[in-house]
Motif scaffolding. Structure first.
Motif, PDB file in Angstrom:
ATOM      1  N   SER A  58      -6.319  11.043  -7.550  1.00 51.32           N
ATOM      2  CA  SER A  58      -6.025  11.218  -6.121  1.00 51.32           C
ATOM      3  C   SER A  58      -6.656  10.128  -5.253  1.00 51.32           C
ATOM      4  O   SER A  58      -6.276   9.969  -4.095  1.00 51.32           O
TER       5      SER A  58
ATOM      6  N   GLY B  61       0.779   8.821  -5.641  1.00 54.29           N
ATOM      7  CA  GLY B  61       1.136  10.226  -5.423  1.00 54.29           C
ATOM      8  C   GLY B  61       1.937  10.784  -6.583  1.00 54.29           C
ATOM      9  O   GLY B  61       1.718  11.921  -7.020  1.00 54.29           O
ATOM     10  N   ARG B  62       2.865   9.993  -7.108  1.00 61.94           N
ATOM     11  CA  ARG B  62       3.650  10.423  -8.284  1.00 61.94           C
ATOM     12  C   ARG B  62       2.747  10.607  -9.500  1.00 61.94           C
ATOM     13  O   ARG B  62       2.933  11.538 -10.272  1.00 61.94           O
TER      14      ARG B  62
ATOM     15  N   SER C 121       0.828  -1.215   0.000  1.00 64.60           N
ATOM     16  CA  SER C 121       0.000   0.000   0.000  1.00 64.60           C
ATOM     17  C   SER C 121       0.855   1.256   0.000  1.00 64.60           C
ATOM     18  O   SER C 121       0.578   2.203  -0.742  1.00 64.60           O
ATOM     19  N   ALA C 122       1.875   1.253   0.837  1.00 67.50           N
ATOM     20  CA  ALA C 122       2.734   2.435   0.934  1.00 67.50           C
ATOM     21  C   ALA C 122       3.518   2.668  -0.355  1.00 67.50           C
ATOM     22  O   ALA C 122       3.627   3.803  -0.822  1.00 67.50           O
ATOM     23  N   SER C 123       4.026   1.602  -0.944  1.00 68.63           N
ATOM     24  CA  SER C 123       4.856   1.779  -2.136  1.00 68.63           C
ATOM     25  C   SER C 123       4.037   2.004  -3.402  1.00 68.63           C
ATOM     26  O   SER C 123       4.337   2.906  -4.187  1.00 68.63           O
TER      27      SER C 123
ATOM     28  N   VAL D 242       0.386   4.780  -2.198  1.00 63.12           N
ATOM     29  CA  VAL D 242       0.751   6.111  -1.691  1.00 63.12           C
ATOM     30  C   VAL D 242       1.859   6.721  -2.542  1.00 63.12           C
ATOM     31  O   VAL D 242       1.692   7.816  -3.095  1.00 63.12           O
ATOM     32  N   TYR D 243       2.980   6.024  -2.672  1.00 63.34           N
ATOM     33  CA  TYR D 243       4.102   6.590  -3.418  1.00 63.34           C
ATOM     34  C   TYR D 243       3.808   6.647  -4.923  1.00 63.34           C
ATOM     35  O   TYR D 243       3.892   7.717  -5.539  1.00 63.34           O
ATOM     36  N   GLY D 244       3.469   5.513  -5.510  1.00 64.59           N
ATOM     37  CA  GLY D 244       3.199   5.474  -6.947  1.00 64.59           C
ATOM     38  C   GLY D 244       1.993   6.311  -7.334  1.00 64.59           C
ATOM     39  O   GLY D 244       2.020   7.050  -8.327  1.00 64.59           O
TER      40      GLY D 244
ATOM     41  N   GLY E 181      -4.577   4.464  -0.423  1.00 62.06           N
ATOM     42  CA  GLY E 181      -3.338   3.915   0.124  1.00 62.06           C
ATOM     43  C   GLY E 181      -3.090   4.354   1.553  1.00 62.06           C
ATOM     44  O   GLY E 181      -2.693   3.547   2.400  1.00 62.06           O
ATOM     45  N   LEU E 182      -3.323   5.631   1.837  1.00 62.65           N
ATOM     46  CA  LEU E 182      -3.146   6.119   3.211  1.00 62.65           C
ATOM     47  C   LEU E 182      -4.121   5.432   4.169  1.00 62.65           C
ATOM     48  O   LEU E 182      -3.756   5.099   5.303  1.00 62.65           O
TER      49      LEU E 182
ATOM     50  N   PRO F 202      -3.604   7.605  -3.800  1.00 61.14           N
ATOM     51  CA  PRO F 202      -2.908   7.846  -2.530  1.00 61.14           C
ATOM     52  C   PRO F 202      -3.851   7.957  -1.338  1.00 61.14           C
ATOM     53  O   PRO F 202      -3.480   7.584  -0.217  1.00 61.14           O
TER      54      PRO F 202
END
Length: 177
Positions: free
Chosen positions: A134, A109-110, A100-102, A105-107, A140-141, A137
């Motif tokens: 949006s 978000g990019r 989830s974080a990678s 959230v990260y992907g 994901g959060l 992320p």
């Protein structure tokens, strides 16, 4: 604190899911009405419906993760109890947390930042696609918070199968003389 945050997040996601489903239903009904009764199909409903499905699926995924209803192998978990079950739950939560974080959230978000930088807009409504993306992320959060709660207190989370067994046991006890 984490339990309060989880409860708040549950209510927030439920409201978001209801809103997305309501928008989706209204768009589909309006499209059918305008196409078959007015003979003038609406142009915006297809795009709004698509965006509602995207948000519905992403928020639904986050909500399912918080209720342990995501896709999982339960063969092993159903045979475990006590410390072994808590260890298993924490291992699954750590894996989902890392994913989830990678990815989300990260992907995600990019992706949102990239869509914002290039000023990408939807074709019909001219809505910034960064708004649509949006959901990645955000979901994901939410998943990260849920997985942190599971890592902290796995015993507070009851698997859906356990809830069903409890409900059946309670129903049979109420019916029995």
């Amino acid at each position: 604190m984490l339990n309060y945050l989880r409860s708040f997040l549950d209510r927030l996601l439920q409201a978001g899911l209801i809103l997305c489903f309501t928008v989706l239903t209204a768009c589909v009904l309006w499209q059918v009405f305008s196409r078959y009764l007015l003979n003038s199909p609406s142009t915006f409903t297809e795009e709004v419906s698509r965006f509602a499905v995207i948000w519905l699926s992403m928020l639904g995924t986050a909500y399912a993760c918080g209720r342990l209803e995501h896709v999982a192998y339960d063969t092993l978990a159903s045979r475990l109890s006590g410390k072994a079950l808590r260890t298993h739950m924490r291992a699954v939560a750590a894996t989902v947390l890392a994913f989830s974080a990678s990815v989300f959230v990260y992907g995600g978000g990019r992706l949102v930042l990239r869509a914002h930088e290039v000023q990408q807009f939807s074709s019909t409504l001219q809505v910034p696609m960064a708004w649509v993306y949006s959901c990645l992320p955000i979901a994901g959060l939410c998943m990260v918070v849920y997985q942190l709660a599971i890592l902290a207190e796995p015993e507070r989370f009851v698997a859906p199968a356990d809830e069903a067994e409890e409900a059946l046991g309670q129903a049979s006890s109420e019916v029995a003389p």
